[in-house]
Design a protein around this motif. Structure first.
Motif, PDB file in Angstrom:
ATOM      1  N   LEU A   1      -8.414  28.533  28.370  1.00 22.07           N
ATOM      2  CA  LEU A   1      -7.119  27.869  28.487  1.00 22.07           C
ATOM      3  C   LEU A   1      -6.459  27.755  27.118  1.00 22.07           C
ATOM      4  O   LEU A   1      -5.252  27.889  26.982  1.00 22.07           O
ATOM      5  N   ARG A   2      -7.286  27.512  26.091  1.00 25.48           N
ATOM      6  CA  ARG A   2      -6.756  27.293  24.755  1.00 25.48           C
ATOM      7  C   ARG A   2      -6.271  28.590  24.102  1.00 25.48           C
ATOM      8  O   ARG A   2      -5.222  28.639  23.491  1.00 25.48           O
ATOM      9  N   PHE A   3      -7.070  29.642  24.230  1.00 25.71           N
ATOM     10  CA  PHE A   3      -6.766  30.865  23.498  1.00 25.71           C
ATOM     11  C   PHE A   3      -6.203  31.999  24.364  1.00 25.71           C
ATOM     12  O   PHE A   3      -5.644  32.946  23.821  1.00 25.71           O
ATOM     13  N   GLY A   4      -6.411  31.924  25.675  1.00 23.76           N
ATOM     14  CA  GLY A   4      -5.964  33.033  26.525  1.00 23.76           C
ATOM     15  C   GLY A   4      -4.516  32.865  26.941  1.00 23.76           C
ATOM     16  O   GLY A   4      -3.895  31.828  26.719  1.00 23.76           O
TER      17      GLY A   4
ATOM     18  N   PHE B   1      -4.205  28.886  15.535  1.00 24.40           N
ATOM     19  CA  PHE B   1      -3.556  30.017  16.201  1.00 24.40           C
ATOM     20  C   PHE B   1      -3.085  29.641  17.608  1.00 24.40           C
ATOM     21  O   PHE B   1      -3.835  29.067  18.388  1.00 24.40           O
ATOM     22  N   GLN B   2      -1.848  29.967  17.901  1.00 23.57           N
ATOM     23  CA  GLN B   2      -1.273  29.702  19.216  1.00 23.57           C
ATOM     24  C   GLN B   2      -0.914  31.038  19.841  1.00 23.57           C
ATOM     25  O   GLN B   2      -0.087  31.771  19.294  1.00 23.57           O
ATOM     26  N   VAL B   3      -1.524  31.313  20.984  1.00 21.62           N
ATOM     27  CA  VAL B   3      -1.237  32.593  21.630  1.00 21.62           C
ATOM     28  C   VAL B   3       0.225  32.654  22.077  1.00 21.62           C
ATOM     29  O   VAL B   3       0.838  33.710  22.134  1.00 21.62           O
ATOM     30  N   GLY B   4       0.778  31.464  22.345  1.00 23.84           N
ATOM     31  CA  GLY B   4       2.173  31.394  22.773  1.00 23.84           C
ATOM     32  C   GLY B   4       3.131  31.823  21.682  1.00 23.84           C
ATOM     33  O   GLY B   4       4.281  32.163  21.950  1.00 23.84           O
TER      34      GLY B   4
ATOM     35  N   SER C   1     -15.373  22.309  18.584  1.00 22.07           N
ATOM     36  CA  SER C   1     -15.837  22.786  19.883  1.00 22.07           C
ATOM     37  C   SER C   1     -15.079  24.033  20.334  1.00 22.07           C
ATOM     38  O   SER C   1     -15.642  24.913  20.946  1.00 22.07           O
ATOM     39  N   LEU C   2     -13.806  24.102  19.963  1.00 22.30           N
ATOM     40  CA  LEU C   2     -13.018  25.251  20.404  1.00 22.30           C
ATOM     41  C   LEU C   2     -13.552  26.559  19.835  1.00 22.30           C
ATOM     42  O   LEU C   2     -13.427  27.601  20.443  1.00 22.30           O
TER      43      LEU C   2
ATOM     44  N   VAL D   1      -8.819  35.811  23.858  1.00 20.52           N
ATOM     45  CA  VAL D   1      -9.748  34.715  23.546  1.00 20.52           C
ATOM     46  C   VAL D   1     -10.490  35.028  22.243  1.00 20.52           C
ATOM     47  O   VAL D   1     -10.569  34.193  21.344  1.00 20.52           O
ATOM     48  N   ILE D   2     -10.998  36.257  22.136  1.00 17.56           N
ATOM     49  CA  ILE D   2     -11.718  36.648  20.910  1.00 17.56           C
ATOM     50  C   ILE D   2     -10.765  36.573  19.722  1.00 17.56           C
ATOM     51  O   ILE D   2     -11.090  36.021  18.671  1.00 17.56           O
TER      52      ILE D   2
END
Lengths: 458, 483
Positions: free
Chosen positions: A301-304, A416-419, A288-289, A384-385
């Motif tokens: 929330l997940r990628f930004g 992938f973790q944006v953090g 779904s992500l 996000v992209i």
């Protein structure tokens, strides 16, 4: 000189075809839990510019090993005669249906191929394998054993004890999960089997490493292109006199979202083709992500970046731009523009945390009214992209060709973790996203992305 | 002109879906027609040659190229007609009053010069901002907007074939079109001037409300004529000409200038040289610069586009293939099983004397549960044989006849479910039936492992056993354990 050849042999249903599919990166190979799926021997040459560096043979499994061994023992004299007896066996039964599978699997071995004997380390060892191993020993060809794993159990120590009595080299190799490094290690192990095989196999390893690096570069370039197209996307919709404005706005928004979706799908298709996974099916519910709407709360929330992270990174990007101006003024501005840039960046980061997607009324060259939508002004949109593209890349680039299941979230070892991005990376990305949004080229993006992709590899 | 159009066509073709979906083999096959080392030494040329071969091979139309050339021609023609028309209005002369040379120079030479300045300023300031500032004054921008608009309308009819012109290319194209229009304007005004002076007699004079004396005006014209004075001295107005050709509209112009009618026609070389120097030459220079910048921009876009990078990387790298060139032979269609093998609960109650066949020492994995089952069913073991594993084929082939000699009423075969059914199992069971007959019940116990995929193992065995069509066969599945 003939290139090294390796016949992948073993009991039926132990993952021979999976190992060949993974090493040959060919998902057209039939892989099935039903024994007897592979009915003929098939060659998989590794070729560079038409030159063959090695050949892999996928073979059917042993069906009547004890009967073959019995025949061989009845006809054998001294140990020196054994390879010749094996050849006689093939000559006798080649055209008969009696030992069809054994003939198919022994043919490349008798022709000089090295032996890769595959067993399933998730199932217990049994004496029924000994006849097979004995036949292979009769061939006198260089050989190694591979302990594959198709299930949850672990009997590899049992297997190692038994296999080491027949094979000089015993390796564990999970055809479904082994990363590229293990594929290359396996090729290095093949090279140990025979002195004359070392050079072509080392060459093959270096070509495969080069190819991997090139694929990462191509992926970085492709994701950059996808980012540029998606970040700078702007669509217009002419307003007809007799059409309701709300309807026009909704149609424009729908077109915009569809176009973004299409660009994202095109990017993914490129990556899938690049890693030789064309037509990869996806388990939508589990992904779904990657498949949710790009503007959904969950995806952002997940990628930004969070509001705070975005404000900090934007402040950094703004201060760098301001510092450039200060430098141009020879420092006479007393770092004023650095400060202004930082504040402006932070404020824009806070304000543009969410979508920033507004429809504006415009006029076309003929003076007719139209609505314009895009580009998305939020800096977070780039993250996000990028997050989705890198996660998809992680899925695909680490997926072995033996896997036949649809793509699922569980296959990602480290999404992938944006953090995980450093402050400096975030700042640079924000600056480059802004350039791309303005239709400019961002020359640093491919390099930045390559670093991120290489980090994924590690 | 053709090179720029073709570069844009190359860019469009390169980014088209057709090229993106061309297989690696096909890409390399097209590249094989290129000279060796070209890709490394001259990537742009290699790319364009590749595209040319690709277009030839795929018979791809060059619609964008043709459309753009038509656009160039139209812009130039519109400029030409505008220049001609403007000059025709400015040079209108019916003999009643002379043409004011000041008016002609301002409209046909000085204003075009002024309008060319933004281009040169634009060389210092980024083009985009400048275009926005002078948007109203740039015919190239109108043309680009119109062209984009027409293309976007066409897109709705042929989706998928639409190429979005990159922003920098659009900017340079608009600038180039502006220069082309202005060049057309300068040429058009010059042609009209030639036409007028060739066919009619044109009398020029000068007139102004400003307090400018003839000597001051002579200085101005001398300054204006400075660039060509050394080359064309007769195109520099003399003091006598200036003195003689000043006129005021309130005066009777005819009497004022009758004696110097011939003299008054001598202004045209000055006007011609002014238009050529201040309108035509700056535009010739600007079109050369704009042309060079547009070509460079297109080349950069082409070379640095993702598609080009991908293609160059592909063509410049070694062709690595690990796949099989031959298609896989598919196994024969699996025979459908008519009916499932009966379970152990359907085993006849009359069975009490069992003859065990232990295949490959399978029973050690479920010794306890099998013993419980034997006791529950009140089965006595009247004979026990080992098969499979290390048993030789000769020993195995004797088992059926030995069974026949025993007074048993059930054959109980125990196998490992996690090991797949093989040809040797099938041969053994067929030989067994051939010897003992098809009536004696045969119970096949499949022993699974707790950590194995038992359900799948069981299905595979039942499928293979089902193909034997043995009506006296029963199947039992037990989960064993590692001894």
């Amino acid at each position: 000189m003939k290139p090294p050849r390796f016949a992948v042999v073993g009991h039926p249903n132990k993952g021979k075809s999976s190992i060949v599919a993974t090493l040959a990166r060919d998902n057209s190979i039939q892989v099935s839990p039903i024994p007897g799926t592979t009915v003929t021997t098939r060659c998989f040459p590794m070729q560079v510019d038409g030159e063959t560096l090695y050949e892999l043979y996928d073979t059917p499994g042993f069906q009547q090993a004890r009967y073959v061994l019995d025949w061989l023992q009845q006809h054998a004299g001294s140990a020196a005669e054994r390879p010749g007896i094996l050849r006689q066996f093939l000559e006798k039964y080649r055209d008969s249906q009696s030992f069809r599978d054994e003939c198919a699997l022994l043919t490349p071995i008798v022709a000089g191929a090295g032996i890769l004997y595959v067993v399933d380390g998730s199932r217990p060892y049994g004496t029924e394998y000994e006849a097979e191993m004995e036949i292979l020993r009769w061939s006198g060809q260089p050989s190694m054993a591979l302990i594959n794993s198709t299930g949850a159990g672990d009997y590899s120590s049992q297997w190692k004890d038994a296999l080491s009595q027949y094979f000089r080299i015993v390796r564990s190799f999970n055809a479904h999960e082994a990363p590229l490094q293990q594929h290359l290690d396996l090729l290095r192990a093949f090279a140990e089997l025979e002195e004359s095989w070392r050079q072509p196999l080392q060459l093959a390893i270096s070509y495969l490493q080069q190819q991997r690096q090139q694929r990462l570069q191509q992926s970085a370039a492709a994701i950059t292109g996808q980012l540029a197209a998606m970040l700078s996307l702007r669509l217009e919709q002419v307003i007809d006199e007799d059409t309701d404005e709300t309807f026009v706005k909704e149609a424009l928004q729908l077109r915009f979202r569809n176009r973004l979706h299409q660009l994202e799908q095109e990017g993914r298709q490129f990556i899938e083709n690049l890693y030789e996974h064309p037509g990869l099916s996806r388990h939508e519910s589990e992904l779904s992500l990657l498949n949710d709407d790009l503007f959904s709360e969950q995806v952002w929330l997940r990628f930004g970046l969070t509001r705070g992270q975005l404000a900090t990174a934007s402040a950094g990007a703004g201060s760098i731009a301001g510092a450039g101006l200060d430098a141009a003024l020879g420092g006479a501005s007393m770092l004023l523009w650095t400060g202004v840039g930082a504040v402006a960046g932070a404020v824009s980061g806070l304000l543009l945390h969410r979508h920033g997607l507004e429809i504006t009324p415009q006029r076309d060259p003929r003076g007719e009214p139209l609505f314009r939508l895009g580009p998305v002004s939020a800096d977070n949109f780039g993250f996000v992209i990028l997050g989705r593209a890198l996660t998809h890349h992680q899925f695909v680039s680490h997926r072995n060709h033996a896997i036949r299941d649809p793509l699922t979230i569980s296959q990602i070892s480290q999404p992938f973790q944006v953090g995980a991005l450093s402050q400096s990376q975030r700042r640079q990305l924000i600056r480059n996203f802004r350039q791309l949004r303005g239709g400019k080229s961002a020359k640093k993006i491919p390099g930045l992305l390559l670093d991120l992709l290489q980090a994924q590899e590690a | 002109m053709s090179d720029r159009s073709c570069l844009l066509q190359d860019l469009a073709d390169l980014e088209s879906e057709a090229v993106a979906t061309t297989s690696e083999t096909s890409c390399r096959a097209t590249a094989s027609k290129l000279p060796a080392q070209l890709i490394r030494r001259q990537p742009l040329r290699a790319l364009r040659l590749w595209l040319r071969h690709y277009r030839t091979a795929t018979s791809r139309p060059r619609a964008l190229c043709a459309g753009l050339r038509l656009g160039h021609l139209l812009v130039f023609l519109i400029g030409l007609i505008s220049g001609w028309s403007t000059a025709a209005v400015v040079l209108f002369y019916d003999g009643s009053a002379p043409i004011n040379i000041l008016h002609a120079i301002v409209i046909l030479a000085l204003i075009p010069l002024l309008l060319s300045l933004p281009f040169y300023i634009g060389l210092l300031i980024p083009a985009r901002q400048l275009l926005d500032v002078f948007k109203v004054l740039t015919p190239g921008r109108w043309t680009l907007d119109l062209w984009q608009h027409l293309r976007s309308r066409r897109r709705s009819r042929t989706p998928g074939s639409y190429f979005v012109i990159p922003l920098p290319v659009g900017q340079h194209l608009a600038i180039w079109w502006t220069q082309l229009f202005s060049l057309g304007f300068a040429i058009g005004s010059l042609l009209e001037l030639f036409y007028q002076i060739s066919i009619f007699d044109l009398a020029f004079a000068w007139s102004t409300t400003l307090p400018i004396s003839a000597s001051q005006f002579w200085q101005i014209t001398n300054t204006l004529a400075w660039p060509w004075s050394w080359l064309l001295p007769h195109a520099v107005p003399s003091a006598v000409l200036i003195e003689a050709s000043q006129y005021f509209r309130l005066q009777n112009s005819t009497t004022q200038t009758a004696n110097s009618a011939v003299l008054m026609t001598q202004w045209w070389p000055f006007l011609l040289a002014s238009i050529a120097t201040y309108s035509l030459l700056p535009r010739l220079l600007s079109i050369l610069i704009a042309s060079w910048r547009l070509r460079r921009c297109l080349q950069q876009q082409l070379l640095h586009s993702n598609a080009a990078q991908h293609l160059l990387q592909l063509l410049g790298s070694d062709s690595i293939s690990t796949r099989s060139p031959a298609a896989e032979t598919m196994p024969l269609q699996r025979e459908a099983v008519d009916s499932p093998i009966p379970g152990v609960n359907q085993l006849p109650d009359s069975c009490h004397q069992a003859i065990l066949i232990n295949w490959s020492a399978a029973d050690k994995f479920a010794a306890k549960s099998l013993e419980q089952f034997r006791q529950q069913r009140n089965l006595a073991i009247v004979g026990e044989f080992a098969a499979g594993g290390q048993v030789t084929p000769t020993q195995e082939q004797q088992i059926p006849s030995k069974i026949l000699a025993l007074a048993g009423d059930l054959i109980w075969l125990r196998v490992k479910a996690w090991e797949p059914p093989l040809q040797e199992h099938r041969h053994f069971l067929l030989q067994l039936r051939e010897t003992v007959g098809r009536q004696m019940p045969l119970l096949v116990t499949l022993i699974g492992l707790p950590d194995s995929n038992s359900r799948q193992d069981r299905q595979i065995w039942e499928q293979v056993l089902g193909k034997l069509h043995d009506r006296s066969m029963y199947c039992q599945f037990v989960i064993g354990q590692i001894p």
